[in-house]
Design a protein around this motif. Structure first.
Motif, mmCIF file in Angstrom:
data_model
loop_
_atom_site.group_PDB
_atom_site.id
_atom_site.type_symbol
_atom_site.label_atom_id
_atom_site.label_comp_id
_atom_site.label_asym_id
_atom_site.label_seq_id
_atom_site.Cartn_x
_atom_site.Cartn_y
_atom_site.Cartn_z
ATOM 1 N N LYS A 14 -1.656 -7.945 13.417
ATOM 2 C CA LYS A 14 -2.954 -7.750 12.745
ATOM 3 C C LYS A 14 -4.122 -7.861 13.727
ATOM 4 N N PRO B 194 -1.088 8.847 14.578
ATOM 5 C CA PRO B 194 -0.213 8.487 15.712
ATOM 6 C C PRO B 194 -0.996 7.868 16.878
ATOM 7 N N VAL C 173 1.929 6.283 18.851
ATOM 8 C CA VAL C 173 3.191 6.883 18.400
ATOM 9 C C VAL C 173 3.308 8.338 18.873
ATOM 10 N N VAL D 95 -5.192 3.092 -2.316
ATOM 11 C CA VAL D 95 -4.451 3.718 -1.215
ATOM 12 C C VAL D 95 -3.312 4.532 -1.821
ATOM 13 N N LYS E 247 -3.527 6.127 16.863
ATOM 14 C CA LYS E 247 -4.046 4.786 16.565
ATOM 15 C C LYS E 247 -3.041 3.711 16.968
ATOM 16 N N TRP E 248 -1.727 4.094 16.941
ATOM 17 C CA TRP E 248 -0.654 3.117 17.196
ATOM 18 C C TRP E 248 0.170 3.479 18.425
ATOM 19 N N ARG F 246 0.817 -1.221 0.000
ATOM 20 C CA ARG F 246 0.000 0.000 0.000
ATOM 21 C C ARG F 246 0.852 1.274 0.000
ATOM 22 N N GLY G 199 1.375 5.376 4.727
ATOM 23 C CA GLY G 199 2.169 6.107 5.712
ATOM 24 C C GLY G 199 3.478 5.409 6.034
ATOM 25 N N HIS G 200 4.050 5.787 7.176
ATOM 26 C CA HIS G 200 5.345 5.231 7.580
ATOM 27 C C HIS G 200 5.283 3.698 7.522
ATOM 28 N N TRP H 288 -2.611 8.055 4.684
ATOM 29 C CA TRP H 288 -2.549 7.651 6.085
ATOM 30 C C TRP H 288 -1.305 8.145 6.800
ATOM 31 N N GLY H 289 -1.445 8.604 8.000
ATOM 32 C CA GLY H 289 -0.323 8.880 8.897
ATOM 33 C C GLY H 289 0.735 9.765 8.278
ATOM 34 N N GLY H 290 1.974 9.263 8.250
ATOM 35 C CA GLY H 290 3.080 10.058 7.733
ATOM 36 C C GLY H 290 2.887 10.446 6.280
#
Ligand code: LCV
Length: 260
Positions: free
Chosen positions: A252, A132, A137, A60, A134-135, A24, A64-65, A107-109
């Motif tokens: 996952k 961030p 970070v 997608v 969500k994880w 992705r 992100g990162h 997404w994200g980064g």
């Protein structure tokens, strides 16, 4: 290793296409290195505009990162030498305007990467999610400034705290992106926009881009303020919740945060 990007030059316009659908278009170090090499080549060839896009029809734009590249603890996950940090700085320092031409989820980064671009043109189905939280970070200071330069503090708070995607239509209404264009017209519209820019004086544009970058980053912060933020971020990346967030993604499953 197969390449994760393609490049193309159309007159004064350079096009970088992210093309690693299996992951992705996650901003892994190999993919980021390819994008930065393309930006350096386009600068060396004195191209007047760069378009950054994903493969046509991508569901997608970028996830992100690359989470698999994040440390699980005891190290700043978004330090100066992190690939995402390099990518954002390269886009900001690229001497010509970079236009993000978007299809699919951002997404994200990848949100920060896109917001670091000079202009953003998005298809209607595009969404933007700042993830961030969500994880677990601890996002970094210059990254948060990128978001604050893209949206009002209230919108940045909503996106950062909820980690939920917002639509291209809402982003345009909020002034976060320049245009929402039907997918069928997206490439022609973006190339025409790039052509308008390429017809103007490149030195004048390069200087205005650098002026805007310096002014956008001109936020006063005391050394104590910086050190306090770094201490808070360390408490996060040394926390159970940060390790749990990264492991949950790899396994996952949904993270179970404890608040410590
Ligand atoms: C590595 C991935 C990724 C990925 N890294 O496909 O902003 S911060 O602070 O959070 C910052 C640190 C950051 O940017 O973190 C990353 C934030 N990104 C996200 O939260 C998005 C995570 N990805 C997803 O939610 C889903 O993958 C989306 C919705 C993007 C696509 O869902 P879809 O069902 O189409 P899969 O989830 O099945 O993913 C396909 C493959 O891509 C990998 C994922 O592990 C899977 O690999 P395998 O086929 O080997 O299992 N992948 C997806 N995102 N960020 N790898």
């Amino acid at each position: 290793m197969p390449s994760s990007t393609h490049t193309e030059v159309r007159g004064p316009i350079g096009i970088i296409t992210l093309d690693n659908p299996a992951k992705r278009n996650a901003l892994s170090k190999p993919l980021v290195d390819e994008v930065m090499a393309a930006l350096a080549d386009f600068a060396q060839r004195r191209l007047r505009v760069t378009i950054l896009r994903a493969q046509p029809g991508a569901p997608v734009f970028s996830a992100g990162h690359d989470i698999a590249e994040l440390p699980e603890s005891r190290r700043d996950p978004l330090g100066w030498d992190d690939p995402l940090r390099y990518l954002v700085r390269e886009i900001e320092n690229h001497p010509a305007p970079v236009i993000a031409m978007l299809e699919g989820g951002v997404w994200g980064g990848a949100c920060e990467t896109v917001f670091a671009c000079d202009l953003i043109v998005a298809a209607p189905e595009v969404t933007f999610a700042v993830t961030p939280a969500k994880w677990g970070v601890p996002y970094n200071i210059s990254g948060m400034l990128t978001f604050l330069n893209a949206a009002s503090p209230r919108i940045v708070r909503e996106m950062a705290y909820t980690a939920k995607p917002i639509s291209a239509e809402r982003a345009e209404r909020l002034g976060m992106i320049n245009y929402v264009v039907p997918s069928s017209e997206l490439e022609a519209f973006t190339l025409a926009l790039a052509g308008d820019i390429a017809d103007n004086a490149p030195l004048s544009i390069a200087v205005m881009k650098e002026q805007l970058r310096i002014l956008a980053g001109a936020k006063p912060m005391s050394p104590q303020g910086y050190e306090r933020i770094q201490g808070l971020r360390r408490a996060v990346y040394d926390s159970h919740d940060y390790t749990e967030g990264i492991r949950a993604f790899k396994e996952k499953r949904k993270p179970v945060f404890r608040g410590d």
